[in-house]
Write an enzyme that holds these catalytic residues in place. Structure first.
Site: not given
Ligand code: AMP
Ligand code: MG
Ligand code: MG
Length: 186
Positions: A12, A14, A112, A170, A175
């Site tokens: 996952d 970021e 991803d 996040h 994650d």
């Molecule tokens: P996640 O795996 O859901 O934590 O998200 C992966 C990446 O997507 C994060 O590191 C951000 O770059 C982007 N991201 C996730 N949620 C948001 C959001 N609400 N607004 C903008 N970018 C987001």
């Molecule tokens: Mg994440």
């Molecule tokens: Mg993710």
């Protein structure tokens, strides 16, 4: 040599981001992987690297608040080419460089490995590791398991499976561990 399908490789990423910025060019800032034995459903090993973004080196406040990853964290980190090199060495230690089919990458959503990594690698002239060229989106087996057309996000799947959300949602390593718990439960 590990047999095909011996492992799940839960990942996952970021990435850099800004709130409501649709045309933002993302760069990976955290590259985590949890290697799970597919037969015993036990964790074999983890890889984790923070990654220093080079195109937009300054993290937004929104990004740090979302991920908990700070500017100091990424300033002290290697950039993507070095991190990919270390990841390939780690894969090699598990026999996964020469037998990429031995590990099935699993992610939450297709973003991803369909978008984030290949698009950044193309921009930067880097090769995508062979093992990461196909993957399973955990939302598909989850939806099949529950009989729903569409799976919720990671937190929603944990709730349905009565699993705890451990750590900081996040943050990529947390994650990945939580997605690995979903994989094992399914
Ligand atoms: P996640 O795996 O859901 O934590 O998200 C992966 C990446 O997507 C994060 O590191 C951000 O770059 C982007 N991201 C996730 N949620 C948001 C959001 N609400 N607004 C903008 N970018 C987001
Ligand atoms: Mg994440
Ligand atoms: Mg993710």
């Amino acid at each position: 040599t590990p047999r095909p399908g011996a492992y799940f490789l839960v990942m996952d990423f970021e990435a850099t981001c800004e709130k409501d910025a649709r045309d933002w060019v993302h760069e990976i800032i955290e590259f985590p992987a949890v290697l799970v034995d597919a037969a015993t459903l036990t964790k074999v090993d983890e890889f984790r690297a923070l990654v220093r973004p080079t195109e937009r080196p300054t993290l937004t406040r929104f990004c740090t608040e979302l991920t908990s990853i700070t500017q100091a964290d990424v300033d002290g980190a290697d950039a993507l080419p070095e991190v990919l090199g270390r990841f390939e060495i780690w894969l090699g230690r598990h026999g996964l460089r020469d037998a990429p089919a031995a590990a099935l990458p699993v992610t939450c959503g297709d973003w991803d490995l369909e978008k984030m990594l290949p698009v950044e690698c193309r921009r930067k002239g880097l090769a995508v590791p062979a093992v990461l060229r196909s993957w399973c989106n955990v939302k598909k087996p989850f939806a099949a398991h529950t009989g729903q057309a569409k799976a919720p996000g990671m937190a929603g799947m944990l709730t349905v499976l009565v699993l705890p959300l451990v750590g900081h949602h996040h943050l990529g390593i947390d994650d990945s561990r939580n997605i690995a718990a979903i994989v094992c439960e399914l």
